[in-house]
Design a protein around this motif. Structure first.
Motif, mmCIF file in Angstrom:
data_model
loop_
_atom_site.group_PDB
_atom_site.id
_atom_site.type_symbol
_atom_site.label_atom_id
_atom_site.label_comp_id
_atom_site.label_asym_id
_atom_site.label_seq_id
_atom_site.Cartn_x
_atom_site.Cartn_y
_atom_site.Cartn_z
ATOM 1 N N MET A 28 0.721 -1.193 -0.042
ATOM 2 C CA MET A 28 0.022 -0.084 0.041
ATOM 3 C C MET A 28 0.861 1.335 -0.058
ATOM 4 O O MET A 28 0.573 2.376 -0.533
ATOM 5 N N ILE A 29 2.125 1.360 0.762
ATOM 6 C CA ILE A 29 2.787 2.281 0.832
ATOM 7 C C ILE A 29 3.464 2.532 -0.670
ATOM 8 O O ILE A 29 3.435 3.701 -1.101
ATOM 9 N N GLU A 30 3.991 1.617 -1.241
ATOM 10 C CA GLU A 30 4.455 1.665 -2.650
ATOM 11 C C GLU A 30 3.354 2.256 -3.782
ATOM 12 O O GLU A 30 3.755 2.968 -4.491
ATOM 13 N N ALA A 45 -4.411 9.699 -2.815
ATOM 14 C CA ALA A 45 -3.854 8.487 -2.685
ATOM 15 C C ALA A 45 -3.370 8.048 -1.352
ATOM 16 O O ALA A 45 -3.349 7.045 -0.895
ATOM 17 N N THR A 46 -2.813 8.991 -0.883
ATOM 18 C CA THR A 46 -2.310 8.895 0.813
ATOM 19 C C THR A 46 -3.613 8.594 1.525
ATOM 20 O O THR A 46 -3.213 7.664 2.400
ATOM 21 N N ARG A 47 -4.428 9.170 1.276
ATOM 22 C CA ARG A 47 -5.719 8.942 2.159
ATOM 23 C C ARG A 47 -6.178 7.593 2.102
ATOM 24 O O ARG A 47 -6.789 6.976 3.015
ATOM 25 N N SER A 87 0.178 8.767 -6.247
ATOM 26 C CA SER A 87 0.034 10.013 -5.810
ATOM 27 C C SER A 87 0.571 10.958 -6.842
ATOM 28 O O SER A 87 -0.131 12.258 -6.833
ATOM 29 N N SER A 88 1.154 10.620 -7.866
ATOM 30 C CA SER A 88 1.514 11.410 -9.033
ATOM 31 C C SER A 88 0.241 11.637 -9.878
ATOM 32 O O SER A 88 0.071 12.746 -10.632
ATOM 33 N N LEU A 89 -0.681 10.804 -9.745
ATOM 34 C CA LEU A 89 -2.205 11.114 -10.478
ATOM 35 C C LEU A 89 -3.026 11.626 -9.582
ATOM 36 O O LEU A 89 -3.738 12.575 -10.011
#
Length: 69
Positions: A33-35, A48-50, A41-43
């Protein structure tokens, strides 16, 4: 160097999950999930982090029943 970093992160997550019955399994799911959050997150930016945070919370809640076994 990248592979070493990813391996160290996985090892660290495994240490943090030591109290669960399957610390490697918990760490592997969180690591993925971190990866994914870093790439996505670039999209999606912060969304994405949430989403990764919510997924990690779900993994930990599912693993909660295995603590100390």
């Amino acid at each position: 160097m990248v592979l070493e970093h990813k391996s160290l992160l996985r090892d660290y997550l495994t240490e943090l999950a030591a109290e669960y019955a399957d610390p490697r399994g918990v760490a592997a799911q969180i690591h993925i999930m971190i990866e994914g959050a870093m790439v996505t997150s670039s999209l999606l930016g912060a969304e994405a982090t949430r989403q990764a945070r919510d997924g990690i919370c779900a993994v930990l809640a599912a693993a909660e029943g295995s603590r100390g076994k």
